[in-house]
Design an enzyme around this catalytic site. Structure first.
Site, PDB file in Angstrom:
ATOM      1  N   CYS A 103       5.565   2.633  -0.980  1.00 32.48           N
ATOM      2  CA  CYS A 103       4.397   2.158  -0.293  1.00 32.48           C
ATOM      3  C   CYS A 103       4.063   0.852  -0.605  1.00 32.48           C
ATOM      4  CB  CYS A 103       3.217   2.995  -0.530  1.00 32.48           C
ATOM      5  SG  CYS A 103       1.757   2.444   0.433  1.00 32.48           S
TER       6      CYS A 103
ATOM      7  N   CYS B 272       0.316   0.066  -1.138  1.00 34.24           N
ATOM      8  CA  CYS B 272      -0.113   0.569  -2.121  1.00 34.24           C
ATOM      9  C   CYS B 272      -0.074  -0.064  -3.647  1.00 34.24           C
ATOM     10  CB  CYS B 272       0.294   2.124  -2.367  1.00 34.24           C
ATOM     11  SG  CYS B 272       0.570   2.840  -0.986  1.00 34.24           S
ATOM     12  N   ASP B 273       1.472  -0.440  -3.663  1.00 41.14           N
ATOM     13  CA  ASP B 273       1.981  -0.986  -4.938  1.00 41.14           C
ATOM     14  C   ASP B 273       2.318  -2.460  -5.103  1.00 41.14           C
ATOM     15  OD1 ASP B 273       1.259   1.687  -5.970  1.00 41.14           O
ATOM     16  OD2 ASP B 273       3.381   2.372  -5.533  1.00 41.14           O
TER      17      ASP B 273
END
Ligand code: NDP
Length: 315
Positions: free
Chosen positions: A139, A142-143
């Site tokens: 992701c 997300c990261d």
């Protein structure tokens, strides 16, 4: 009868990601006495991520697993009955609906809220599994931030990979993009954007051989599947964007889904094609897939369920 129910509940929630726990919080506060079955991965996909910095309300960020403990505690404190167990079959042929748990026990429910999520597809390399959360991620939204100013790689050639490569290109110095064929599956406009981005380097006919690094990602070894030539590229982050599968297998034949298995809901609601059966979170969303959007739709499902039960005179 093989599927004779041994327990009757009011609202049954299947799944324990942000959608499931949020549905449980709302349903419990509305006195709908929800019973939630957690599935095989209590807490869902967030339990395999590290730091979450984009969930509102956590100004300093929080570890994904810890955040899911908070969700669970809040749902339990409101009175949700949270149980370990996997929904293995359903029978939606008549109301109340039946759901089988762990291939044994059948439960009857007046309303069912499906929050079974989706699972990222992985390449299947041992190094990918070992370094998951230590530079390997599925992701970028997300990261990606953790790799600001660094070099990263991404594998995949669909719209998700294109979108994530573009997202990463705004944060990272170089994005190495590995594509297994000589063409991309992504829509034309997305392909053009990727190919025109000055810091996305596309490698055609390329497979990932191994991700290298002891405790964190340090490099990746790739192989051209035409020439068999290998190459090692130093990177700090490795993103896998080769698709997701919605966890919807047990609903096949009962609920409407798209060609890839995402449950279909009436736009603007969480209603499925069966009255009293609702779907929230990633199992019905292939577009946004964020914790906060899943939580939002979990709330919607609880409100939809409450309205349904009230209309039916079941509360
Ligand atoms: P897709 O299934 O569309 O694409 C997966 C990609 O991963 C393909 O290019 C495939 O390669 C590649 N792949 C699969 N397995 C491997 C492997 N083992 N090694 C290397 N590459 C692999 O998934 P997406 O998540 O990209 O998209 C899912 C759906 O969501 C699509 O319908 C998409 O259009 C939609 N979507 C739309 C968006 C938008 O409109 N903004 C954004 C994101 C998704 P190959 O092509 O060779 O099979």
């Amino acid at each position: 009868m093989a599927n004779e129910a041994t327990e009757k509940v009011h609202v049954l929630i299947i799944g324990s990601g942000p959608a499931g726990y949020t549905a449980a919080i709302y349903a419990a506060r509305a006195n709908m006495k929800p019973v939630l079955y957690q599935g095989i991965q209590p807490g869902g996909q967030l339990t395999i991520t590290t730091e979450v910095e984009n969930y509102p309300g956590y100004p300093d960020g929080i570890q994904g697993p810890e955040m899911m403990v908070h969700f669970e505690k809040q749902a339990a404190r409101m009175g949700a009955d949270i149980r370990y167990g996997l929904a293995t079959k359903v029978d939606f042929s008549q109301h109340p609906y039946k759901v089988q748990i762990d291939e044994e026990k059948w439960i009857e429910a007046d309303a069912v809220i499906i929050c079974t999520g989706a699972s990222a597809k992985w390449l299947g390399l041992p190094s990918e599994e070992r370094l998951n959360g230590f530079g390997v991620s599925a992701c970028a939204v997300c990261d990606g931030f953790f790799f600001k100013g660094k070099e990263v790689a991404i594998v995949g050639a669909g719209d998700t990979a294109a979108e994530e490569a573009l997202y990463l290109s705004k944060l990272c110095t170089t994005v190495h993009m590995f594509i297994r064929r000589d063409k991309m599956r992504a829509s034309k406009v997305m392909q053009e954007r990727v190919l025109n981005a000055p810091n996305i380097k596309v490698y055609w006919n390329t497979d990932t051989d191994e991700i290298l690094g002891e405790n964190k990602v340090e490099a990746v070894r790739i192989k051209n599947n035409q020439t068999q030539e290998t190459q090692t590229i130093p990177i700090s982050g490795f993103f896998v964007a080769i698709g997701h599968h919605p966890n919807s297998d047990i609903f096949k034949g009962w609920l409407d889904m798209d060609e890839t298995g995402y449950l279909l809901t009436t736009p603007g609601t969480t209603k499925t094609n069966i009255e009293g059966v609702f779907a929230a979170g990633d199992v019905q969303d292939k577009n946004y897939r964020q914790a906060v959007t899943a939580a939002g739709s979990g709330c919607m499902a609880a409100l939809d369920a409450e309205r349904y039960l009230t209309t039916k005179g079941l509360v």
